[in-house]
Design a protein around this motif. Sequence first.
Motif, PDB file in Angstrom:
ATOM      1  N   THR A   1       0.805  -1.227   0.000  1.00 57.56           N
ATOM      2  CA  THR A   1       0.000   0.000   0.000  1.00 57.56           C
ATOM      3  C   THR A   1       0.840   1.280   0.000  1.00 57.56           C
ATOM      4  OG1 THR A   1      -0.162  -0.190   2.408  1.00 57.56           O
ATOM      5  CG2 THR A   1      -2.010  -1.048   1.140  1.00 57.56           C
TER       6      THR A   1
ATOM      7  N   ASN B   1       3.001  -1.609   4.289  1.00 58.12           N
ATOM      8  CA  ASN B   1       2.828  -0.149   4.392  1.00 58.12           C
ATOM      9  C   ASN B   1       4.118   0.588   4.762  1.00 58.12           C
ATOM     10  OD1 ASN B   1       3.082  -0.602   7.119  1.00 58.12           O
ATOM     11  ND2 ASN B   1       0.983  -0.073   7.641  1.00 58.12           N
TER      12      ASN B   1
ATOM     13  N   GLU C   1      -1.031   0.045  12.356  1.00 56.60           N
ATOM     14  CA  GLU C   1      -1.789   0.967  11.516  1.00 56.60           C
ATOM     15  C   GLU C   1      -3.152   0.393  11.139  1.00 56.60           C
ATOM     16  OE1 GLU C   1      -1.584   3.868   7.767  1.00 56.60           O
ATOM     17  OE2 GLU C   1      -1.533   1.705   7.573  1.00 56.60           O
ATOM     18  N   GLU C   2      -4.178   1.213  11.327  1.00 53.20           N
ATOM     19  CA  GLU C   2      -5.555   0.735  11.152  1.00 53.20           C
ATOM     20  C   GLU C   2      -5.835   0.180   9.754  1.00 53.20           C
ATOM     21  OE1 GLU C   2      -8.672   3.528  12.425  1.00 53.20           O
ATOM     22  OE2 GLU C   2      -9.774   2.882  10.653  1.00 53.20           O
ATOM     23  N   ASN C   3      -5.324   0.854   8.737  1.00 54.92           N
ATOM     24  CA  ASN C   3      -5.684   0.462   7.376  1.00 54.92           C
ATOM     25  C   ASN C   3      -4.820  -0.653   6.795  1.00 54.92           C
ATOM     26  OD1 ASN C   3      -7.759   2.354   7.275  1.00 54.92           O
ATOM     27  ND2 ASN C   3      -6.278   3.968   6.796  1.00 54.92           N
ATOM     28  N   CYS C   4      -3.887  -1.159   7.552  1.00 56.10           N
ATOM     29  CA  CYS C   4      -3.017  -2.221   7.047  1.00 56.10           C
ATOM     30  C   CYS C   4      -3.593  -3.581   7.435  1.00 56.10           C
ATOM     31  CB  CYS C   4      -1.617  -2.058   7.629  1.00 56.10           C
ATOM     32  SG  CYS C   4      -0.488  -3.327   7.058  1.00 56.10           S
ATOM     33  N   LYS C   5      -3.638  -4.483   6.457  1.00 54.50           N
ATOM     34  CA  LYS C   5      -4.228  -5.809   6.712  1.00 54.50           C
ATOM     35  C   LYS C   5      -3.359  -6.678   7.616  1.00 54.50           C
ATOM     36  CE  LYS C   5      -7.039  -6.925   2.652  1.00 54.50           C
ATOM     37  NZ  LYS C   5      -7.071  -7.829   1.480  1.00 54.50           N
TER      38      LYS C   5
ATOM     39  N   THR D   1      -3.156 -11.941   9.432  1.00 54.20           N
ATOM     40  CA  THR D   1      -4.137 -10.857   9.336  1.00 54.20           C
ATOM     41  C   THR D   1      -5.203 -11.095  10.420  1.00 54.20           C
ATOM     42  OG1 THR D   1      -5.626 -12.046   7.859  1.00 54.20           O
ATOM     43  CG2 THR D   1      -3.835 -10.794   6.829  1.00 54.20           C
TER      44      THR D   1
ATOM     45  N   LYS E   1      -6.995  -2.359  14.440  1.00 51.73           N
ATOM     46  CA  LYS E   1      -7.381  -2.516  13.035  1.00 51.73           C
ATOM     47  C   LYS E   1      -8.839  -2.141  12.792  1.00 51.73           C
ATOM     48  CE  LYS E   1      -3.345  -4.149  12.010  1.00 51.73           C
ATOM     49  NZ  LYS E   1      -2.422  -3.412  11.126  1.00 51.73           N
TER      50      LYS E   1
ATOM     51  N   PRO F   1     -11.935   0.790  12.942  1.00 57.27           N
ATOM     52  CA  PRO F   1     -12.121   2.235  13.066  1.00 57.27           C
ATOM     53  C   PRO F   1     -12.803   2.600  14.376  1.00 57.27           C
ATOM     54  CG  PRO F   1     -13.478   1.323  11.292  1.00 57.27           C
ATOM     55  CD  PRO F   1     -12.709   0.181  11.870  1.00 57.27           C
TER      56      PRO F   1
END
Length: 194
Positions: A14, A30, A63-67, A80, A91, A93
């Motif tokens: 990403t 990331n 990081e929240e948006n990383c799988k 994951t 992970k 929100p």
Amino acid sequence: MNFKSISGIPLEITHADPNPNNDKNFCPINNIKGMRILQKTLANHIQPKYWESITDDFYFCEEENCKIVYFNREKQVFFTQKETRTLVMHKMPIVIHDDRPACYCKNVLERKIIEEITLKKCCDSLIDIQKFTEANTGKDCVITNPSGRCCGKQLTKMINWLKKQEDSINIEEDLLGQAIECCNRIDDSTSVNN
Ligand SMILES: [Zn+2]
């Protein structure tokens, strides 16, 4: 180059950095520095069928948006949220999920803390939050929290998010800082280095 999780979930890179950091503690998708994780922490949070693939040399990507939740680049083993048995708050929100954990030691959900702050309006410092919800007062983070560290950093993030939503919320900054200090103390006591 693309990566796959231990159960075959494709993990697309990403970040857009042409010269990503390839050190073993940087998340390969990331390019953000991960946190060292002890084997006993990992064993508690991933599904037992993967226990044979774990060692003391894994890192946590917060990081929240990383799988990726946990990674070992040398062995190319990636976990994951699909392969963990714990709901990893980092992970998820803030607020969207009704069941987002906030403190894994004292089993406090985020919605309880938000309720104390916004509805009951009884908390204006971290000390109040600790007193009324018991969040951030546990000592078992190394085992219970999927990051192996105390929930203070995430708690602070959540409170800052709340303050942005509602002007009327007033939480003392200096008292909030104590949450972060608590994180550092726990890091020292378990000699887990980032
Ligand atoms: Zn990551």
